[in-house]
Design a protein around this motif. Structure first.
Motif, short mmCIF file in Angstrom:
data_model
loop_
_atom_site.label_atom_id
_atom_site.label_comp_id
_atom_site.label_asym_id
_atom_site.label_seq_id
_atom_site.Cartn_x
_atom_site.Cartn_y
_atom_site.Cartn_z
N ASP A 24 4.26 -10.04 -4.27
CA ASP A 24 4.23 -8.88 -5.17
C ASP A 24 3.75 -7.64 -4.45
O ASP A 24 4.33 -6.55 -4.60
N GLU A 25 2.67 -7.76 -3.66
CA GLU A 25 2.14 -6.62 -2.93
C GLU A 25 3.14 -6.09 -1.91
O GLU A 25 3.28 -4.88 -1.70
N THR A 26 3.83 -7.02 -1.27
CA THR A 26 4.83 -6.63 -0.27
C THR A 26 5.98 -5.87 -0.94
O THR A 26 6.45 -4.85 -0.42
N GLU A 27 6.43 -6.35 -2.08
CA GLU A 27 7.52 -5.67 -2.79
C GLU A 27 7.10 -4.28 -3.24
O GLU A 27 7.89 -3.32 -3.16
N LYS A 28 5.88 -4.14 -3.72
CA LYS A 28 5.39 -2.82 -4.14
C LYS A 28 5.38 -1.85 -2.97
O LYS A 28 5.72 -0.67 -3.12
N ALA A 29 4.96 -2.33 -1.80
CA ALA A 29 4.86 -1.46 -0.62
C ALA A 29 6.22 -1.07 -0.07
O ALA A 29 6.42 0.07 0.39
N ALA A 33 12.13 -6.82 -2.65
CA ALA A 33 11.48 -8.13 -2.59
C ALA A 33 11.64 -8.73 -1.19
O ALA A 33 12.73 -8.67 -0.62
N PRO A 34 10.58 -9.30 -0.63
CA PRO A 34 10.67 -9.84 0.74
C PRO A 34 11.38 -11.18 0.82
O PRO A 34 11.75 -11.61 1.92
N VAL A 35 11.56 -11.86 -0.31
CA VAL A 35 12.26 -13.15 -0.32
C VAL A 35 13.28 -13.14 -1.44
O VAL A 35 13.19 -12.37 -2.39
N GLY A 36 14.27 -14.02 -1.33
CA GLY A 36 15.30 -14.11 -2.34
C GLY A 36 14.83 -14.83 -3.60
O GLY A 36 13.79 -15.47 -3.63
N VAL A 97 4.70 -10.23 5.33
CA VAL A 97 3.38 -9.94 5.87
C VAL A 97 2.71 -8.93 4.94
O VAL A 97 3.32 -7.93 4.55
N HIS A 98 1.46 -9.22 4.56
CA HIS A 98 0.74 -8.33 3.65
C HIS A 98 0.67 -6.93 4.25
O HIS A 98 0.44 -6.76 5.45
N PRO A 99 0.89 -5.89 3.42
CA PRO A 99 0.88 -4.51 3.95
C PRO A 99 -0.37 -4.15 4.73
O PRO A 99 -0.30 -3.33 5.66
N GLU A 138 16.55 -4.71 5.35
CA GLU A 138 16.58 -4.37 6.79
C GLU A 138 15.27 -3.68 7.19
O GLU A 138 15.26 -2.56 7.70
N HIS A 139 14.17 -4.38 6.98
CA HIS A 139 12.85 -3.82 7.19
C HIS A 139 12.62 -3.46 8.66
O HIS A 139 13.00 -4.22 9.56
#
Length: 319
Positions: A24-29, A33-36, A97-99, A138-139
């Motif tokens: 959730d934190e990764t998606e907010k940053a 979403a970082p995973v499917g 990876v956590h922001p 494409e981070h």
């Protein structure tokens, strides 16, 4: 940063909650979403099993890589999909990876662990070419890691979108002898799975959808049978379907459009797409997105003619 990595074939309840919070934190940053979706569904399902049955139950379809900092805080997570390992010999991973822990070694440690895992059980002369790692959106961090490890881009998934507010949309005109209706929970699952398999037998993920997968998604907050359209012939046999989805922010999605190969070529796929778009617009959605393989040129052209344009990409990296 001093990090510690552990491998797990099952997470307990608190670990699952930690991972979900990190995602959730990764998606907010990142805004993506970082995973499917399938990873989230597996984590939810596994959490429910763990909550009911002790000790921790292994998920034979998934492996989990956990990175913690010196203080024990969760810094990174990778999910490895092993469901198709024996059949296709391919392993597909997604990581986050956590922001607050980026560019401190967590991502590098996860990728190295995944590469080591991919070498297990292979011929000594082979390389780690069976490993694929998704980068959603494409981070930039994923691009840096791909350059470091010499990854190529064997697969790319486009996210396309268009506005719906005030949109003029064509009429949905199914071929002669074809009727449209909505999905009936408890009755239509098997037929949807049958047509889905025939329509996506070539697709590495979508083609393997099961009755259980459909029923699991029926339990999600976003599921609405009124936005799940089926095309049937005069005998009631399913020919194709358009499953729409609405995200928490109100964005609509052309979730899945599947047409039986025997019914393709007559405009049924376009008709199903249009009826779903009209439904999303008429129920107040201001914009709609979809995902399509970048090399599926015919599908891309259909969506472009319906007003969609590329927004960004999910890229699968591998050797």
């Amino acid at each position: 940063m001093d990090v510690q990595l552990t491998w797990r074939n099952g997470l307990n309840d608190s670990e699952t909650a930690e991972v979900m919070a990190l995602l959730d934190e990764t998606e907010k940053a990142d805004g993506v979403a970082p995973v499917g979706e399938h990873v989230i569904l597996r984590l939810k399902a596994h959490r429910d099993v763990v909550h009911q049955i002790e000790p921790v139950q292994a998920d034979v379809r998934s492996e989990h890589f956990i990175v913690r900092d010196s203080g024990g805080a969760l810094a990174g997570y990778a999910h490895l999909d092993t469901e198709h390992e024996s059949a296709a010999g391919q392993l597909v991973a997604e990581l986050a990876v956590h922001p607050e822990h980026r560019r401190l070694g967590a991502g590098t440690r996860l990728v190295e662990a995944l590469l080591e895992r991919a070498e297990l059980g292979t011929d000594p002369s082979s390389d780690t070419g069976r490993l694929r790692i998704w980068s959603h959106g494409e981070h930039p961090g994923a691009l840096r890691l791909s350059e470091r490890y010499g990854f190529q881009r064997p697969r790319e998934l486009w996210r396309m979108g268009r506005e719906l507010t005030g949109a003029e949309l064509p009429e949905a005109q199914p071929p002669e002898g074809v009727a449209l209706r909505t999905f009936r929970p408890g009755e239509d699952e098997a037929e949807v799975v049958r047509v889905n398999h025939r329509a996506f037998v070539w697709h590495p993920e979508q083609g393997d959808m099961t009755d259980q997968d459909v029923r699991a998604k029926e339990q999600e907050d976003w599921f609405d049978p009124e936005g799940f359209f089926l095309a049937v012939d005069g005998s009631g046999t399913l020919l194709g379907f358009h499953w729409t989805k609405v995200h928490p922010d109100g964005t609509g999605e052309v979730y899945v459009v599947g047409v039986d190969p025997h019914a393709q070529g007559g405009g049924l796929g376009r008709s199903l797409t249009v009826v779903g778009l009209r439904h999303l617009r008429d129920t107040g959605r201001s914009r709609v997105i979809l995902y399509v393989e970048a090399d599926n040129v015919p599908a891309v052209k259909v969506y472009q003619r319906l007003g969609f344009a590329k927004l960004d990409s999910d890229v699968q990296f591998g050797r």
